[in-house]
Design a protein around this motif. Sequence first.
Motif, PDB file in Angstrom:
ATOM      1  N   ARG A  20       0.828  -1.215   0.000  1.00  0.00           N
ATOM      2  CA  ARG A  20       0.000   0.000   0.000  1.00  0.00           C
ATOM      3  C   ARG A  20       0.854   1.253   0.000  1.00  0.00           C
ATOM      4  O   ARG A  20       0.547   2.232  -0.670  1.00  0.00           O
ATOM      5  CB  ARG A  20      -0.936   0.005   1.206  1.00  0.00           C
ATOM      6  N   SER A  21       1.909   1.238   0.803  1.00  0.00           N
ATOM      7  CA  SER A  21       2.670   2.484   0.841  1.00  0.00           C
ATOM      8  C   SER A  21       3.508   2.667  -0.410  1.00  0.00           C
ATOM      9  O   SER A  21       3.768   3.801  -0.799  1.00  0.00           O
ATOM     10  CB  SER A  21       3.494   2.621   2.127  1.00  0.00           C
ATOM     11  N   VAL A  22       3.899   1.582  -1.050  1.00  0.00           N
ATOM     12  CA  VAL A  22       4.577   1.743  -2.335  1.00  0.00           C
ATOM     13  C   VAL A  22       3.631   2.392  -3.341  1.00  0.00           C
ATOM     14  O   VAL A  22       4.009   3.270  -4.117  1.00  0.00           O
ATOM     15  CB  VAL A  22       5.054   0.372  -2.881  1.00  0.00           C
ATOM     16  N   PHE A  23       2.381   1.992  -3.253  1.00  0.00           N
ATOM     17  CA  PHE A  23       1.406   2.442  -4.241  1.00  0.00           C
ATOM     18  C   PHE A  23       0.826   3.830  -3.911  1.00  0.00           C
ATOM     19  O   PHE A  23       0.026   4.371  -4.643  1.00  0.00           O
ATOM     20  CB  PHE A  23       0.273   1.416  -4.324  1.00  0.00           C
ATOM     21  N   GLY A  24       1.240   4.367  -2.757  1.00  0.00           N
ATOM     22  CA  GLY A  24       0.712   5.681  -2.396  1.00  0.00           C
ATOM     23  C   GLY A  24      -0.645   5.641  -1.744  1.00  0.00           C
ATOM     24  O   GLY A  24      -1.277   6.671  -1.546  1.00  0.00           O
ATOM     25  N   ALA A  25      -1.108   4.426  -1.413  1.00  0.00           N
ATOM     26  CA  ALA A  25      -2.417   4.324  -0.771  1.00  0.00           C
ATOM     27  C   ALA A  25      -2.312   4.645   0.719  1.00  0.00           C
ATOM     28  O   ALA A  25      -3.252   5.138   1.319  1.00  0.00           O
ATOM     29  CB  ALA A  25      -2.999   2.924  -0.953  1.00  0.00           C
ATOM     30  N   ASP A  26      -1.171   4.361   1.297  1.00  0.00           N
ATOM     31  CA  ASP A  26      -0.883   4.773   2.669  1.00  0.00           C
ATOM     32  C   ASP A  26       0.342   5.677   2.619  1.00  0.00           C
ATOM     33  O   ASP A  26       1.180   5.523   1.739  1.00  0.00           O
ATOM     34  CB  ASP A  26      -0.536   3.549   3.549  1.00  0.00           C
ATOM     35  N   PRO A  27       0.442   6.606   3.547  1.00  0.00           N
ATOM     36  CA  PRO A  27       1.612   7.492   3.501  1.00  0.00           C
ATOM     37  C   PRO A  27       2.882   6.740   3.910  1.00  0.00           C
ATOM     38  O   PRO A  27       2.866   5.909   4.809  1.00  0.00           O
ATOM     39  CB  PRO A  27       1.270   8.573   4.531  1.00  0.00           C
ATOM     40  N   LEU A  28       3.941   7.057   3.229  1.00  0.00           N
ATOM     41  CA  LEU A  28       5.228   6.473   3.560  1.00  0.00           C
ATOM     42  C   LEU A  28       5.926   7.451   4.511  1.00  0.00           C
ATOM     43  O   LEU A  28       6.107   8.614   4.188  1.00  0.00           O
ATOM     44  CB  LEU A  28       6.038   6.310   2.272  1.00  0.00           C
ATOM     45  N   ASP A  29       6.283   6.967   5.702  1.00  0.00           N
ATOM     46  CA  ASP A  29       6.907   7.881   6.667  1.00  0.00           C
ATOM     47  C   ASP A  29       8.370   8.140   6.314  1.00  0.00           C
ATOM     48  O   ASP A  29       8.871   9.247   6.421  1.00  0.00           O
ATOM     49  CB  ASP A  29       6.816   7.315   8.090  1.00  0.00           C
ATOM     50  N   SER A  30       9.053   7.088   5.924  1.00  0.00           N
ATOM     51  CA  SER A  30      10.435   7.271   5.499  1.00  0.00           C
ATOM     52  C   SER A  30      10.795   6.149   4.533  1.00  0.00           C
ATOM     53  O   SER A  30      10.040   5.197   4.374  1.00  0.00           O
ATOM     54  CB  SER A  30      11.373   7.258   6.718  1.00  0.00           C
ATOM     55  N   GLY A  56      15.092   3.130 -11.621  1.00  0.00           N
ATOM     56  CA  GLY A  56      16.221   3.962 -11.263  1.00  0.00           C
ATOM     57  C   GLY A  56      15.876   5.391 -10.888  1.00  0.00           C
ATOM     58  O   GLY A  56      16.654   6.071 -10.241  1.00  0.00           O
ATOM     59  N   ASP A  57      14.681   5.852 -11.260  1.00  0.00           N
ATOM     60  CA  ASP A  57      14.284   7.208 -10.884  1.00  0.00           C
ATOM     61  C   ASP A  57      13.645   7.207  -9.508  1.00  0.00           C
ATOM     62  O   ASP A  57      13.248   6.172  -8.992  1.00  0.00           O
ATOM     63  CB  ASP A  57      13.249   7.759 -11.876  1.00  0.00           C
ATOM     64  N   ARG A  58      13.513   8.393  -8.955  1.00  0.00           N
ATOM     65  CA  ARG A  58      12.839   8.488  -7.678  1.00  0.00           C
ATOM     66  C   ARG A  58      11.607   9.379  -7.832  1.00  0.00           C
ATOM     67  O   ARG A  58      11.621  10.545  -7.458  1.00  0.00           O
ATOM     68  CB  ARG A  58      13.779   9.079  -6.641  1.00  0.00           C
ATOM     69  N   PRO A  59      10.554   8.847  -8.437  1.00  0.00           N
ATOM     70  CA  PRO A  59       9.380   9.693  -8.700  1.00  0.00           C
ATOM     71  C   PRO A  59       8.592   9.906  -7.409  1.00  0.00           C
ATOM     72  O   PRO A  59       8.783   9.195  -6.430  1.00  0.00           O
ATOM     73  CB  PRO A  59       8.554   8.845  -9.671  1.00  0.00           C
ATOM     74  N   SER A  60       7.736  10.919  -7.451  1.00  0.00           N
ATOM     75  CA  SER A  60       6.830  11.127  -6.317  1.00  0.00           C
ATOM     76  C   SER A  60       5.706  10.095  -6.403  1.00  0.00           C
ATOM     77  O   SER A  60       5.074   9.931  -7.438  1.00  0.00           O
ATOM     78  CB  SER A  60       6.259  12.544  -6.389  1.00  0.00           C
ATOM     79  N   LEU A  61       5.513   9.361  -5.326  1.00  0.00           N
ATOM     80  CA  LEU A  61       4.480   8.311  -5.339  1.00  0.00           C
ATOM     81  C   LEU A  61       3.570   8.491  -4.135  1.00  0.00           C
ATOM     82  O   LEU A  61       3.394   7.594  -3.338  1.00  0.00           O
ATOM     83  CB  LEU A  61       5.134   6.927  -5.271  1.00  0.00           C
ATOM     84  N   ARG A  62       3.058   9.682  -3.986  1.00  0.00           N
ATOM     85  CA  ARG A  62       2.279   9.924  -2.781  1.00  0.00           C
ATOM     86  C   ARG A  62       0.800   9.575  -2.920  1.00  0.00           C
ATOM     87  O   ARG A  62       0.096   9.487  -1.940  1.00  0.00           O
ATOM     88  CB  ARG A  62       2.446  11.368  -2.333  1.00  0.00           C
ATOM     89  N   THR A  63       0.362   9.437  -4.158  1.00  0.00           N
ATOM     90  CA  THR A  63      -1.039   9.057  -4.341  1.00  0.00           C
ATOM     91  C   THR A  63      -1.100   7.915  -5.342  1.00  0.00           C
ATOM     92  O   THR A  63      -0.182   7.743  -6.150  1.00  0.00           O
ATOM     93  CB  THR A  63      -1.864  10.220  -4.925  1.00  0.00           C
ATOM     94  N   PRO A  64      -2.161   7.141  -5.302  1.00  0.00           N
ATOM     95  CA  PRO A  64      -2.320   6.086  -6.302  1.00  0.00           C
ATOM     96  C   PRO A  64      -2.225   6.647  -7.712  1.00  0.00           C
ATOM     97  O   PRO A  64      -1.668   5.998  -8.596  1.00  0.00           O
ATOM     98  CB  PRO A  64      -3.720   5.536  -6.011  1.00  0.00           C
ATOM     99  N   GLY A  65      -2.731   7.847  -7.901  1.00  0.00           N
ATOM    100  CA  GLY A  65      -2.675   8.453  -9.226  1.00  0.00           C
ATOM    101  C   GLY A  65      -1.235   8.554  -9.721  1.00  0.00           C
ATOM    102  O   GLY A  65      -0.929   8.206 -10.863  1.00  0.00           O
ATOM    103  N   GLU A  66      -0.363   9.032  -8.839  1.00  0.00           N
ATOM    104  CA  GLU A  66       1.042   9.150  -9.223  1.00  0.00           C
ATOM    105  C   GLU A  66       1.663   7.783  -9.463  1.00  0.00           C
ATOM    106  O   GLU A  66       2.470   7.593 -10.364  1.00  0.00           O
ATOM    107  CB  GLU A  66       1.817   9.900  -8.127  1.00  0.00           C
ATOM    108  N   ALA A  67       1.266   6.820  -8.630  1.00  0.00           N
ATOM    109  CA  ALA A  67       1.801   5.463  -8.801  1.00  0.00           C
ATOM    110  C   ALA A  67       1.383   4.904 -10.158  1.00  0.00           C
ATOM    111  O   ALA A  67       2.196   4.310 -10.872  1.00  0.00           O
ATOM    112  CB  ALA A  67       1.310   4.570  -7.674  1.00  0.00           C
TER     113      ALA A  67
END
Lengths: 341, 328, 328, 519
Positions: free
Chosen positions: D307-317, D324-335
Amino acid sequence: DSGGTGSSGNAAAGAASPAANCAIATAADPGNSQPADGTPVAENAPKLAQKDTYRVAFSQNANNGAWRIAETQSMQDEAKRLGYQIQVTDAQNNQSKQIQDIRSLIAQKPDALFVAPMTEEIGTVIGEAKSAGIPVFLIDRTVSNAQAKAGTDYVTTIVSDFVQEGKRAAYAMAKATGGTGKVIALEGTTGSSSAVDRKKGFEDALKQCPGLELVATQDADNQRARAQDITESLLQANPDVTAVYAQGDDMAMGAIAAIRAAGKVPGKDILVVSGDGSKEALQSIVDGAMVANVECNPRFGPKAFEVMKQYAAGDEVPTKILNEDRLFDASNAAEFVSQAY
Amino acid sequence: MSAATADVATIGHRLALQRRGTVAVLVLVVLLASLRYGDAFYSGINLTSYFDDAVKYSLIALGMTFVIMTGGIDLSVGSVILLAGVAGGLASPHGAVVAVLVGVGTGAAVGAVNGLLIAHSRLEPFVVTLATLLWARGLGLQLADTQTVVYGTGTLQSLARDKIFGLTTGFWLMILLFVLAAVALKFTPWGRTVLAIGDSEESTALLGVPTRLPKFSVYLLSGALAGLAGVVLGSQTGSVSMDTGVGWELIAVAAVVVGGTLLTGGVGSIGGTLAGLLLLQVIFTIINFENGRGGIEINSYWQNVVRGAFLLVVVLLQTGVGRGRKKS
Amino acid sequence: MTDLATRPAAASVLRNTDWPSFIRRYGAAIVLALLVLFNIIFTDNFLDLRNILFVQLRQAAPTAIVALGMALVIATGGIDLSVGAVVALSGQVTAVFLLDGVPPLVALPIGILVGVAAGLFNGTLVSRFGIQPMIATLVLFTAGRGLAQVVTGGRIQTVNQPIVEFLGLGVIAGLPISVFSLIVITIAIVLVTRFTPAGTKLLAVGGNERAAGLVGIRTKRVKTMAYVVAGGLAGFVGLLELGRIQASDATNAGLNMELDAIAAVAVAGTTLAGGTFSPGRTIIGVLMLRLLQNTLVAHGIPREVAQIAQGLIIVAAIYLLRRSRDAR
Amino acid sequence: MTDTTPEGPLLEMRGVTKSFRGARALDDATMTVGRHQIRALIGQNGAGKSTLIKILTGVYRRDGGEVRLDGRPVDFRSTADAQKSGVVTIYQEVNLVPKLSVAENIFLGRFPRRRGLVDWATMRAGARDALATLSLDIDVTRPLGSYRVATQQMTAIARAVSLEARLLVLDEPTSSLAEREVETLFGVMRSLRDSGVSMVFVSHRMDELYEICEDVTVLRDGRTVAEESLASLNQYELVSKMLGRAAEQVASGARPAARPRQQAEPVLSVTNAASAPRLRDASIDVYAGQVQGVAGLLGSGRSELLRSVFGADPLDSGEIKVNGDRPSLRTPGEAIANRLAFLTEDRRAEGIVPHMSVRDNLTLALLPKLTRRGIVDRKRQRQIVTDYIARLGIKAQADQPIVELSGGNQQKVLLARWLATEPAVLLLDEPTRGIDVSAKAEILALVDKLAADGMGVLLVSSELEEVVSACDDVTVLRDGVSVARVSLDRLSEESLMAVMASGEAVPSSDVPQKDNADD
Ligand SMILES: Nc1ncnc2c1ncn2[C@@H]1O[C@H](COP(=O)(O)OP(=O)(O)OP(=O)(O)O)[C@@H](O)[C@H]1O
Ligand SMILES: Nc1ncnc2c1ncn2[C@@H]1O[C@H](COP(=O)(O)OP(=O)(O)OP(=O)(O)O)[C@@H](O)[C@H]1O
Ligand SMILES: [Mg+2]
Ligand SMILES: [Mg+2]
């Protein structure tokens, strides 16, 4: 001045020749009713000390609509003029809120309490004011005799005679229409004494005029838009209607708009008679859209405080004081329009 | 709109906290008010009138609490107060007992109609009671012939004015009913079933617990209490006017929610409702008092604005409380 | 899955028609048709085109526009009690600006903006703060009308300006403005919900908010948008109502419109639980309830009796719909 | 039960038919349950098992057929009705009231009373006793919903057991249970049987059926196709009866050959991910072309990781890299925009939009891509839906509301929803929970094929067999920390179990630290 403009009433536009079967079509405006002789004076109500300045309270039952706003304003203006402190509560059209308002006013022990009762049945709380030693003055409506006694529980009541207002409207309509036609009536708030009494006065008087047929009566709740909707529906179902009696000016304005929307000319095809005497209504008499208007003067301030001062001075105050209302029509509307509320 | 399972634990805590918050705010407001207005605020007559006025709202809010706990709503209570108040008033010449019975009976009858349609025919509570709001008011007006109905000055009125330990019978009636209701909620199978239904009606049924009767009963109760409120109102003020009860259902709903009962059902508190109601009511009183000070003249139109803003502040504080906890 | 080769005979068409879903789909339309039929026979001049367009439809149009917004909100599983107050507020603000000499080109959009702002406020409370829709919109239900009264001092002020007159009496393409706007708005809503992803998103959020969130739909935004549209439509109706009476009336404009709108959505067969949206049937629901009311007025039925009839018809309608919904 | 039990079967259901809106769910279904007997009820998803049970207990009204209990015809109107006659049911999916306490859930409808009032003390004690028979010791005053699904399921079982049934019906009670809990349950079932209770047991796990049941009723397309003793049928014969075709055609579930990584760099790389309260420090890599498994005990934080990988739950750290990129994955939409896809474990609460059509459900995640200049391309939508219905063998009409589908078919629609987005990484949380053997085999075969076609798959499953057979590499989570990696060469149920339980890495397997994870 009793507002007796009766004889000049015939000046109304398009008045047909009086129908033989309408007794009131040619009668003069019956004018204000007079208080019955020997109205008792207030004796047992709590006394009011004579002071330079007073702290008074006013419980208004609903501070909306031009009429009530004018009433409240008049009370506030007059208090200010006299240098009194006045506290106003607004019951927002809710009887039990008014009772609660009055009780919380009583708790603050004003010198005198003015009440514009929501209904006749808030009498018990008036008795509580007496127990607290506060003189009460009722304005524009009274309370039920069974619950509170005039002159004892409260000092006096300053009112208009609504039955008479309804009657005068019927006379004015009979005159304007010449005593024939089909009428629809729009009533004010269900169960309010003004609505009940005006209806009674209007319908009783109309009995003397069989040529005027009351085809529909609807409760329009003193609302402009509602009156407009209802009038539209009624005009569609009764296209031969020739006159509308609206108990209040807001409803009359709605009716006039509906008449226009139906492609008819108010004041010509359909004659509108109303009550209240607002500036807007007087203007529409001037403009020819309304034929007559029975005043119900909201400016109680001067009278109310005058009575209060008399009472404080120990003068005899009758337990019922009648307001004087005028009849407006094409003959005098222009003259009064600027002073109307 | 069922909450995620993981949230369930927090919801309970949150609402319990909310209840305490409501009581705390109530106490605070009363304290501040009595400091500011001094004697007049808690002087006998005002306290009496404050509680007297609260009785009728509290009765419908009490019924509403149970209805809301099942996940339903009863929009008809305002109209039922009118109808039952009228019926009770018409019966009042036959004595106080008859008036009360007729009033409560009328309310219960309307409640039973709601209950049948909702529990038995499974119609949506919001719409059913919205329709009842219309027809019950119409019936009340019709019954009264659109004239204010007067209560005979008999036992009923003196009962309403009698005082026990300095407070009126109405106040004690209110306290008694709330205590009974709290006991019923916590200690009767009925109370627990009501909560279970609000939580998940389908599950409750699949667990083999009949749901129709409890669901029916909350509307019956709500109607009966609204009926009682109608008679209480009539006896307190000596009459029932035709405007009675317009919009009161929303006052009751607001009180219930402020008191920490979940609008979707399943969690609720009786004491919270009382606290919520007294809090909302104290605001009216304070606005009136504030007007009397002459300092800031609170135009009566502002009263509605203030009431709305107050409701907003309360619910926002509550969600704030809930969020704060979730994080910790 | 009827085989094309074996065309069923008429009798079996009757038997095979899925009556439940037929009633559900056309129930309100059938009642409307019956009412129309009744009026054609018993009400004079009913079939007059002027009556249909300029009385019946014009009276129904404002409520219908508000009901469309309400249907959107209900589709998300919410409810908006504030629309009536928003109608008042937008009308008053516009009136005051117009009276102050602000040009209509500025004043009218401001009225709609007031509605949009109100919707944004509701939507934010519901979606960001998680407040129950009923309570969240109760805030503006209470405060909104209060603000409207504050704005105009509670007075009815006549606004004699050509633009207001045009709003009230103007005719476009042979139709009153309000009817014309209703048609335009309906077409716009139908097009948007049919052809853009918005409709699917709306129903997904109303049907299962968590699932919608997990497929990347921004559920909060969708919900907020529903309230914003509902608010904006209410704001627009505020202008129509202003034009209709050519005056500002803070106390009565839009009064009870929220309940009329909700009732219409419900008799249209939409469940208040969310996940369904049907603009066509919503409008039919409004027309049916409005025509019922007008029929009663036209036939001289007193208001209190009319209220009883309305209540009963609403119950009957949803009862029939339910019968059809889960006949099993 | 006394010795004077009458002869004949306890329950007979004959010729039962039932249609939902014209669609046959049951068509001449028959089931006989003897005394002292545990009967298996099996069939593919949508065969009508749950419907048959609900007809028995009066939740649905039957269109035709008869039901006899003790030889007497019965017609229960509700679960309550059935319970009065001793027929107690645990329905599919946990059906309890989450906001009430555990104790109340067990005693709802039959609260112990003292002087008419609910006796809380007795109730709590009773609840503890009931749970003790299932070796469960939890705080019974807490809301049930605050416990994990397995505990809720055990509570439902405890309630049912304490109701003293004559016939206990269990509709897929084990789908959310771990092995140990299943064993406990079976122990209780055996002792119930010995005390004379008959049972109907539904499960899609064949080994469970053979372990606990004597007889079997097989439903196929709403029809009873076999009622026999289990001993007389081997697993292949049983499955072929269920499917109505030769058992050989059912995938054997044998471990496919090792799949090569298609790129040196992981397509998804998670480092030191933490998400309060359950996920503390998890690291995992997923390579294109491979199936990366996640194993762990219940509550070990597997779902939270996904869930936290997918942005469904917040990732604390922690850090997440995609290609190889580090995209923003804070919401399912972004995922989703970064070509991730996530099949949730809770189909009902988080997957389906119940009253929406199969078509719209299937294309929900694809909506942005189906939209050209603001307009949804309905034609393409129809094509895609038709295509996936055919490809995954979904038994449904495109415009049917998805609730009307059986669980397995719903699951396939949800899988199709994500496949249609053509993701680079597919996160699967318990993709075969509650799915029948053939559908399960199909789904696993599909996963295999997707990986072979170059997709990176992250698979969470509580069924070790599944993990072992489907994955190239497994990361073990324990209390929210990734404690070990087990690669293909030493992958066996036993070794996994050992790591999961002990948290100790099997000697020589890789420690999941980022630096030396590369092998
Ligand atoms: N309430 C309902 N409305 C419409 N159709 C339904 C309903 N309930 C079940 N069905 C249909 O009836 C058929 C049998 O469903 P049922 O749930 O009994 O299957 P099952 O054997 O229990 O499957 P599973 O193994 O997935 O639980 C399915 O085709 C399903 O779509
Ligand atoms: N605060 C909590 N207390 C108890 N249970 C919780 C809590 N939060 C979540 N749960 C439940 O615990 C279960 C296990 O959590 P999680 O999903 O993280 O672990 P998992 O290893 O994926 O287990 P599962 O096999 O259930 O998916 C979930 O069903 C979740 O709903
Ligand atoms: Mg099933
Ligand atoms: Mg999980």
